[in-house]
Design a protein around this motif. Structure first.
Motif, short mmCIF file in Angstrom:
data_model
loop_
_atom_site.label_atom_id
_atom_site.label_comp_id
_atom_site.label_asym_id
_atom_site.label_seq_id
_atom_site.Cartn_x
_atom_site.Cartn_y
_atom_site.Cartn_z
N THR A 136 43.50 38.88 36.71
CA THR A 136 42.60 39.83 37.37
C THR A 136 42.90 39.94 38.86
O THR A 136 42.83 41.03 39.43
N VAL A 137 43.24 38.82 39.51
CA VAL A 137 43.56 38.85 40.94
C VAL A 137 44.79 39.72 41.18
O VAL A 137 44.83 40.54 42.11
N ALA A 138 45.80 39.58 40.32
CA ALA A 138 47.01 40.39 40.46
C ALA A 138 46.72 41.86 40.16
O ALA A 138 47.16 42.76 40.89
N LEU A 139 45.97 42.12 39.11
CA LEU A 139 45.66 43.51 38.71
C LEU A 139 44.88 44.23 39.79
O LEU A 139 45.06 45.43 40.03
N ASP A 140 44.03 43.49 40.48
CA ASP A 140 43.19 44.07 41.53
C ASP A 140 44.01 44.59 42.72
O ASP A 140 43.53 45.39 43.52
N LYS A 141 45.27 44.15 42.80
CA LYS A 141 46.13 44.55 43.93
C LYS A 141 47.00 45.76 43.61
O LYS A 141 47.87 46.11 44.39
N LEU A 142 46.77 46.41 42.45
CA LEU A 142 47.64 47.50 42.02
C LEU A 142 47.78 48.60 43.06
O LEU A 142 48.88 49.09 43.33
N ASP A 143 46.65 49.00 43.68
CA ASP A 143 46.70 50.10 44.65
C ASP A 143 47.36 49.68 45.96
O ASP A 143 47.72 50.53 46.77
N LYS A 144 47.51 48.36 46.17
CA LYS A 144 48.10 47.87 47.43
C LYS A 144 49.59 47.57 47.28
O LYS A 144 50.37 47.88 48.19
N ILE A 145 49.99 46.96 46.17
CA ILE A 145 51.39 46.52 46.04
C ILE A 145 52.13 47.22 44.91
O ILE A 145 53.32 46.96 44.70
N GLY A 146 51.44 48.11 44.17
CA GLY A 146 52.11 48.89 43.13
C GLY A 146 52.38 48.11 41.87
O GLY A 146 52.20 46.88 41.81
N THR A 147 52.85 48.82 40.84
CA THR A 147 53.10 48.20 39.53
C THR A 147 54.11 47.06 39.63
O THR A 147 53.90 45.98 39.07
N ALA A 148 55.22 47.31 40.34
CA ALA A 148 56.27 46.29 40.45
C ALA A 148 55.74 45.02 41.10
O ALA A 148 56.05 43.90 40.66
N GLY A 149 54.91 45.18 42.14
CA GLY A 149 54.34 44.03 42.82
C GLY A 149 53.40 43.24 41.94
O GLY A 149 53.40 42.00 41.94
N ASP A 159 37.69 52.66 36.46
CA ASP A 159 38.99 52.19 36.93
C ASP A 159 39.26 50.84 36.28
O ASP A 159 38.73 49.80 36.69
N VAL A 160 40.11 50.83 35.25
CA VAL A 160 40.33 49.60 34.47
C VAL A 160 41.17 48.58 35.22
O VAL A 160 41.26 47.43 34.79
N THR A 161 41.78 48.97 36.35
CA THR A 161 42.53 47.99 37.14
C THR A 161 41.64 47.30 38.17
O THR A 161 42.07 46.36 38.83
N LEU A 162 40.41 47.77 38.31
CA LEU A 162 39.49 47.18 39.27
C LEU A 162 39.05 45.81 38.78
O LEU A 162 38.46 45.69 37.70
N ALA A 163 39.35 44.79 39.56
CA ALA A 163 38.99 43.44 39.14
C ALA A 163 38.16 42.72 40.19
O ALA A 163 37.27 41.95 39.87
N ARG A 164 38.41 42.99 41.47
CA ARG A 164 37.78 42.27 42.58
C ARG A 164 38.05 40.78 42.42
O ARG A 164 37.86 40.21 41.38
N GLY A 165 38.50 40.18 43.50
CA GLY A 165 39.00 38.81 43.42
C GLY A 165 37.95 37.73 43.44
O GLY A 165 38.27 36.58 43.67
N LEU A 166 36.69 38.06 43.23
CA LEU A 166 35.65 37.03 43.27
C LEU A 166 35.34 36.53 41.86
O LEU A 166 35.05 37.31 40.96
N ASN A 167 35.37 35.22 41.70
CA ASN A 167 35.26 34.64 40.36
C ASN A 167 33.89 34.77 39.73
O ASN A 167 33.74 34.61 38.52
N TYR A 168 32.84 35.07 40.52
CA TYR A 168 31.51 34.97 39.95
C TYR A 168 31.06 36.21 39.20
O TYR A 168 30.00 36.21 38.58
N TYR A 169 31.81 37.31 39.22
CA TYR A 169 31.40 38.50 38.48
C TYR A 169 31.60 38.31 36.99
O TYR A 169 32.62 37.77 36.54
N THR A 170 30.62 38.75 36.21
CA THR A 170 30.69 38.57 34.76
C THR A 170 30.49 39.88 34.00
O THR A 170 30.77 39.94 32.80
N GLY A 171 30.00 40.92 34.65
CA GLY A 171 29.75 42.20 33.97
C GLY A 171 30.33 43.34 34.76
O GLY A 171 31.52 43.37 35.07
N ALA A 172 29.47 44.31 35.13
CA ALA A 172 29.93 45.49 35.87
C ALA A 172 30.53 45.09 37.21
O ALA A 172 30.09 44.12 37.85
N ILE A 173 31.56 45.81 37.64
CA ILE A 173 32.18 45.63 38.94
C ILE A 173 32.22 46.99 39.62
O ILE A 173 32.59 47.99 38.99
N PHE A 174 31.83 47.03 40.89
CA PHE A 174 31.83 48.29 41.66
C PHE A 174 32.80 48.19 42.84
O PHE A 174 32.98 47.12 43.42
#
Length: 454
Positions: A204-217, A289-304
Motif C-alpha cells: 500500500t505504501v508503494a501503491l500510494d506513490k503512483l502519482d509521484k513516481i509513476g508505474t515504473a517507480g 481511486d483504487v491506487t489511493l492508500a495513504r501511508g498511515l497504518n491505522y486506516y481500516t475502511g474508507a480513505i479520503f
C-alpha cells in the motif's frame, strides 16, 4: 550573525495572518455547522504515544525532544561508542513533537472516556511538526484542521465528511476540487488475491506513490520490498483503472470475488458513492481511486484524499479515513472512528495562486489620537478608555511630536495604517476630530465623539 529561521518554517506578515484566519474561520464555522466541538492537545507528547503509530516511514519523521539537563548522563556507553542512534534515542529522548492530530486525539479519548458522550465529534486546529524534506507545499511546521467522529461505525459519517469537504471548498470559492476515495479493505483484498498478504503495508505504501513516481517507480519499490513479479503482474490493471465510479466498483467486484474482506470494502464504497450521488455536491467531484492508500497504518475502511483543481500543481489539500480500533492501541477496544484533515498551508497556496483571497481588512484602529501636546495626554487616554469600553478600536500615538518633522511622522503613520478618524488636539474640553476620507474637521465633546465613532 545574520538572523534566520529553520528550513521548513515561515514567518507570516499581518496580511498573511489575516488570510490564514480567513481560511481557518471558514473551516471552523463549517465544523460547528456539522456539529463538531473544539478540543486542544499539547504540542508535544510522550514518545511512546507517537512512536509505532505511523509506520516505519512516519516514525523517522517525528521530531524528538532531548531530555532536560545532562541527557547523556544515563546513556549506555556501548551505544554511544557504536553510534547506534535508534537505540540511543530511546535513552536520551522521552518526548516528541506531535506528528499529526489523530493519534493525540485517540490518546485524549482514552484518557477522558468517562467525560465524553459518544459518538464524540471533535475538531482541532493546531500546528504539527514533521522532519520532512521541505519543498513547495511541504513544511516542517504546519497547521492541520481536523474533524473526527469516534463511537460510530455508520457509513453515513463518511457521507457527511464528503459533504463537509464540499461545503468548505465551496465557501472558499475553490471550484473543481476532487475528493478521491478508496477503502483499505479493498487494498487488503487485492493483497490477498495476489498472494501478498504479508506485504500489505509495503504494497500500500508503494501503491500510494503512483502519482509521484509513476508505474515504473512503484514496480521497482514493490520488487525491492520482496513482492514477486507474478503478484505485481496480477495488480497491473490497477495502475490504469478507468470508467465511472460504478464501473470501477464492478471491476473491483470481479477482481475480488474470492476475497470476503475485499468484497466488503466494495460494498461499503458503493453505499457511500450512491448516497452522495443522491444528496449531490455543490462544487467538488467524487472519484474512486483504487491506487489511493495513504501511508498511515491505522486506516481500516474508507480513505479520503482531496486534490486541488487541475490548474494548480499541488499535492493533496486534505485527507483522512476510517480507523476501527485506533484507541485500542491505548487500551480502549472496539471504538470505531473516522476523520478528515484540511491542509491549511497548501489551501493557502492554492487560493493565492488562483487569486481567490477576498480583500481582508487587517485589524486597524478606527481612531488614532495624535500626540502633539503632552499637557492633553491624560484627557486623550481617558477618552480612549471610554471609546474602548464602547467597543471602538482606539489607539494613542505614544511618542510626543513637537517639531514639524515629528508631527509629519505621526500623520504618515495614520496614512500608512489606513486610519479612518484622527483626534489631533484637545482644546477647552473639546476634541478636534478629523474624518480622513472626507477631510472634514470639527471640535466635539467627549459624548459626541463617542456617539460619532460608535
Amino acid at each position: 550573525m545574520k538572523p534566520s529561521i529553520p528550513k521548513g518554517t515561515r514567518d507570516f506578515s499581518p496580511t498573511e495572518v489575516a488570510n490564514r484566519s480567513y481560511i481557518m474561520n471558514a473551516i471552523k464555522t463549517t465544523f460547528e455547522t456539522f456539529g463538531f466541538q473544539p478540543i486542544e492537545t499539547p504540542s508535544f507528547e510522550n514518545s511512546a504515544t507517537l512512536m509505532g503509530k505511523y509506520g516505519e516511514e512516519g516514525d523517522r519523521l517525528i521530531f524528538k525532544i532531548l531530555n532536560s539537563g545532562d541527557y547523556l548522563a544515563k546513556a549506555d556507553t556501548t551505544l554511544l561508542s557504536e553510534k547506534d542512534s535508534l537505540k540511543l534515542t530511546a535513552q536520551i529522548s522521552e518526548k516528541a513533537l506531535r506528528y499529526d492530530l489523530t493519534v493525540p486525539f485517540a490518546r485524549y479519548v482514552v484518557q477522558h472516556q468517562n467525560e465524553i458522550t459518544f459518538p464524540f465529534k471533535r475538531y482541532q486546529v493546531q500546528p504539527v511538526w514533521r522532519a520532512d524534506r521541505p519543498q513547495r507545499g511541504r513544511f516542517r511546521e504546519f497547521f492541520q484542521c481536523d474533524a473526527d467522529v469516534v463511537g460510530s461505525s455508520s457509513l453515513f459519517q463518511e457521507v457527511e465528511f464528503i459533504q463537509l469537504y464540499d461545503t468548505v471548498f465551496t465557501k472558499l470559492g475553490l471550484v473543481g476540487t476532487v475528493i478521491k476515495i478508496n477503502n483499505r479493505k479493498i487494498l487488503s483484498g487485492i493483497a490477498e488475491v495476489i498472494g501478498a498478504q504479508d506485504k500489505l503495508i509495503d504494497f500500500t505504501v508503494a501503491l500510494d506513490k503512483l502519482d509521484k513516481i509513476g508505474t515504473a517507480g512503484v514496480v521497482k519499490e514493490m520488487l525491492s520490498k520482496g513482492i514477486t513479479e507474478e503478484a505485481i503482474e496480477k495488480v497491473q490493471p490497477l495502475f490504469d483503472f478507468s470508467g465511472t465510479n460504478l464501473d470501477k466498483l464492478s471491476s473491483l467486484e470481479r477482481m475480488l470475488e474470492t476475497s470476503e474482506e475485499g468484497i466488503k470494502g466494495v460494498e461499503e464504497l458503493r453505499f457511500v458513492i450512491n448516497t452522495v450521488a443522491q444528496l449531490g455536491l455543490d462544487t467538488a467531484d467524487l472519484e474512486v481511486d483504487v491506487t489511493l492508500a495513504r501511508g498511515l497504518n491505522y486506516y481500516t475502511g474508507a480513505i479520503f484524499e482531496v486534490a486541488a483543481p487541475k490548474s494548480v500543481a499541488m499535492g493533496s489539500i486534505g485527507g483522512g479515513g476510517r480507523y476501527d480500533d485506533l484507541t485500542g492501541i491505548f487500551g480502549l477496544k472496539e471504538v470505531s472512528g473516522v476523520g478528515v484533515s484540511f491542509g491549511l498551508d497548501r489551501i493557502y497556496l492554492v487560493l493565492e495562486e488562483l487569486g481567490l483571497f477576498k480583500v481582508v481588512d487587517l485589524p486597524t484602529p478606527k481612531v488614532v489620537f495624535l500626540n502633539f501636546d503632552a499637557a492633553s495626554d491624560i484627557l486623550k487616554m481617558k477618552a480612549i478608555k471610554a471609546l474602548r469600553t464602547q467597543g471602538v478600536k482606539s489607539e494613542f500615538y505614544p511618542d510626543l511630536g513637537t517639531s514639524n518633522k515629528q508631527q509629519k511622522r505621526q500623520w504618515k503613520y495614520v496614512a500608512s495604517r489606513g486610519i479612518a478618524f484622527v483626534v489631533s488636539e484637545v482644546f477647552d474640553g473639546n476634541f478636534t476630530l478629523k474624518d480622513m476620507l472626507t477631510g472634514a474637521q470639527e471640535a466635539v465633546s467627549l459624548a459626541v465623539l463617542i456617539e460619532k465613532l460608535k
